[in-house]
Motif scaffolding. Structure first.
Motif, short mmCIF file in Angstrom:
data_model
loop_
_atom_site.label_atom_id
_atom_site.label_comp_id
_atom_site.label_asym_id
_atom_site.label_seq_id
_atom_site.Cartn_x
_atom_site.Cartn_y
_atom_site.Cartn_z
N LYS A 477 -32.36 -16.94 -52.67
CA LYS A 477 -32.58 -15.52 -52.99
C LYS A 477 -32.85 -14.71 -51.46
N VAL A 478 -32.97 -15.50 -50.46
CA VAL A 478 -33.28 -14.94 -49.21
C VAL A 478 -32.27 -15.57 -47.98
N MET A 502 -32.42 -10.53 -50.58
CA MET A 502 -32.33 -10.28 -49.22
C MET A 502 -31.07 -10.73 -48.44
N LEU A 503 -30.33 -9.92 -47.78
CA LEU A 503 -29.39 -10.35 -46.84
C LEU A 503 -29.66 -9.72 -45.66
N SER A 522 -25.92 -8.02 -57.88
CA SER A 522 -26.89 -7.05 -58.49
C SER A 522 -28.18 -7.07 -58.18
N LYS A 523 -28.88 -8.27 -57.71
CA LYS A 523 -30.39 -8.64 -57.56
C LYS A 523 -30.85 -8.04 -56.12
N LEU A 524 -29.85 -7.57 -55.21
CA LEU A 524 -30.06 -7.25 -53.96
C LEU A 524 -31.12 -6.12 -53.63
N GLN A 525 -32.05 -6.66 -52.89
CA GLN A 525 -33.03 -5.43 -52.73
C GLN A 525 -32.99 -4.91 -50.93
N LEU A 548 -31.44 -1.82 -54.74
CA LEU A 548 -31.52 -1.75 -53.49
C LEU A 548 -32.64 -0.71 -52.77
N ARG A 549 -33.71 -1.38 -52.24
CA ARG A 549 -34.60 -0.48 -51.62
C ARG A 549 -34.25 -0.44 -50.24
N HIS A 550 -33.69 -1.05 -49.42
CA HIS A 550 -33.54 -0.95 -48.05
C HIS A 550 -32.08 -1.17 -47.59
N ALA A 551 -31.65 -0.33 -46.73
CA ALA A 551 -30.11 -0.67 -46.26
C ALA A 551 -30.14 -0.26 -44.85
#
Length: 600
Positions: A477-478, A502-503, A522-525, A548-551
């Protein structure tokens, strides 16, 4: 909350067993007998059903026909002799997270005058206020409205329910003060107002709770001193006042509660020292005082707590020395957290190393030199030795740690090649960030990587080589590999990390293009690929990542049009700065199709 949940289940079971037994009589009555459901009660239940606009639990689908007491109306309990509704128990199954009800509670519920138990729990989307009319239910012994989305204030009229034994309104959106009138509930055994936004002090009227067994006011905005009057009941076994704004000193009256098993005052603004009298809590199993402003020495009397298994004193101002007697006592201890105090331990005390502990958390305790060697490594499930000055000892550290699930050694001075380490198979979380570790990621991520691994953070080290291929079946997940010396490209098999949230690969030397398969996560935030050497376009497939909340794509060699859609078009321009020729919102518009297609 586990103890509170157990208490609620026991109380509810005891209260409703009798009612369900009499309902069985109703189910066995001759078919020729006329329905006994009291018409006025049936109409109230029908009005409740009408106020529920959506019911994925399908409980209310069983509310058909005219006899609400025949046994077919799920959650409805009646007195077969009178046909009056005595119980309403609508509870979402624990594991069915996708089940809910959308709607409000009608004022008509206050007309169920013979109701003894009301449970409307875990429905998540029942909104609106708690009806004032519930104060008319004078026979009520259990009122459980937890884990919904109820709003407004707690009706003061609930203080008129003199027979009430359980009041659970936790997990809603309630605001305002706790009504002093609740102090009139002298038969109360359980009160849960946790996980709301209640404010103000605990009313002094709570001195009347002489039979209280369980109290949970956690996760609110409550303030002021913790009143001595609160803990007059010698029957109290559970107190949770954590995550509020309480101030003042540790209430010494708590130390007189001989039956108390679980005490949490964590994350408040409590000051002063812990009184030696705390050793009088002979039944205590769990003591959590983290995140306050306590100072002084940890009292030696804690060692006299024979059943204590969980001790969390982290994030305070406790100072050296640790009492020597602490190591000889606490025979039941399984979990200890002394992190982030003013302790300078130097080495892990023998009384910690030599015990069969499950959780050891000594972050920020000024540990130096080699990692500790635990006498019973097979018992450990979680270790946090981060933010210390540890330098070596890693080669044999993980030996026989067969139960280890979480390891955190970040922010130390550890220097080793990761290829020399064999991590335990059952690890769910590995945090080694901000050390001096070398080697390749393939020593951790390979075809032998456990499906249990959910979080890996090796950022701020000296890892080199390429990002390995990701096989199917991983549960990560992280994944944070930022600020290393990693080269190569992002493998298209990144799409196999279907659970990834999270990546972070920032500040490496990664080249090539961003694979279109990244859009399948699809679950990336959180996505950060900044400060690398990536080329080409930002693929439009990333528009498929809705949450996605941060990129951050800053400081690469990217070109062409930024994907035009949320959330990419509303991220700040700085997230795309210092690239070769990116264009489109939030940057200036592309100059014709040629610029928009650059990078393909």
């Amino acid at each position: 909350m586990q103890i509170l949940g157990w208490v609620l289940k026991v109380l509810l079971m005891c209260s409703v067993l009798g009612m369900f037994s009499v309902t069985s009589v109703a189910q066995e009555r001759p078919l020729s007998q006329a329905p006994i459901c009291f018409e006025a009660d049936r109409l109230v239940l029908q009005e409740f059903k009408a106020k529920i606009l959506k019911d994925t639990t399908e409980i209310l689908a069983s509310w058909m026909g005219k006899d609400c007491c025949g046994g077919d109306w799920e959650g409805v309990v009646c007195n077969p002799a009178t046909g009056r509704v005595t119980g309403l128990a609508l509870q979402r199954p624990d594991r069915e997270l996708g089940m809910y009800m959308i709607g409000t509670l009608p004022a008509a519920l206050g007309n169920l005058h013979f109701l003894e138990v009301m449970v409307i729990s875990g429905m998540k989307h029942i909104t609106g206020p708690i009806p004032e009319s519930l104060s008319n239910l004078t026979r009520l012994t259990q009122l459980i409205l937890e884990d919904n989305s109820l709003e407004g204030s707690i009706p003061p009229g609930l203080g008129h329910l003199s027979l009430l034994q359980t009041l659970s309104l936790g997990g809603n959106r309630l605001k305002g003060p706790i009504p002093p009138s609740l102090g009139n509930l002298r038969n109360l055994l359980v009160i849960n107002l946790g996980k709301n936004s209640l404010s103000g002090p605990i009313p002094p009227t709570f001195i009347s709770f002489l039979s209280l067994q369980s109290l949970d006011f956690s996760f609110n905005l409550l303030s002021g001193f913790i009143p001595d009057a609160l803990v007059r009941s010698q029957n109290l076994t559970y107190i949770d006042l954590s995550n509020n704004q309480f101030s003042g000193k540790f209430p010494i009256s708590i130390c007189g509660l001989a039956n108390l098993q679980d005490l949490s005052l964590s994350h408040n603004q409590l000051t002063g020292t812990i009184p030696e009298q705390i050793g009088g809590l002979r039944s205590l199993n769990s003591l959590k005082l983290s995140g306050n402003k306590f100072i002084g020495h940890i009292p030696a009397s804690i060692s006299r707590l024979p059943t204590l298994w969980n001790l969390n004193l982290s994030r305070n101002g406790f100072s050296d020395p640790l009492p020597i007697i602490l190591g000889r006592g606490i025979p039941s201890l399984l979990s200890i957290d002394l992190s982030y105090n003013n302790l300078s331990l130097g080495t892990v005390p023998n009384w910690i190393k030599d015990r069969p502990l499950s959780n050891v958390n000594l972050a920020g305790c000024k540990l130096r030199g080699a990692l500790p060697k635990f006498t019973r490594p097979d018992s450990l499930s979680s270790i946090d030795l981060s933010n210390n000055l540890l330098t070596d000892g890693i080669s044999s550290f993980f030996t026989n740690m067969s139960s280890l699930q979480n390891i955190k050694l970040s922010n130390n001075q550890l220097k080793f090649d990761v290829s020399e380490i064999r991590f335990p198979d059952g690890l769910a979380s590995i945090d080694l960030h901000s050390n001096q570790i070398t080697g390749s990621l393939s020593s951790i991520i390979n075809n032998r990587t456990s499906s249990f691994l959910e979080a890996l953070d090796v950022s701020g080290n000296h890892f080199s080589g390429e990002i390995p291929e990701f096989t199917e079946g991983l549960s990560l997940k992280v994944l944070n590999i930022g600020s290393n010396k990693i080269t190569g490209h992002i493998p298209s098999s990144i799409s196999n990390l279907i659970e990834l949230e999270m990546l972070d690969i920032q500040r490496n030397q990664i080249a090539g293009t961003i694979p279109t398969s990244l859009g399948l996560l699809s679950k990336l935030q959180w996505l950060d690929v900044s400060v690398n050497s990536l080329t080409g376009k930002i693929p439009t497939s990333l528009l498929g990542i809705r949450g996605l909340r941060h990129a951050n794509f800053r400081a690469n060699r990217l070109c062409g049009e930024i994907p035009q859609g949320r959330p990419y078009s509303i991220f700040p321009g700085s997230a795309y700065a210092h690239n070769l020729c990116l264009c489109g919102k939030p940057l200036p518009p592309c100059r014709g199709k040629n610029q928009a297609n650059l990078g393909q």
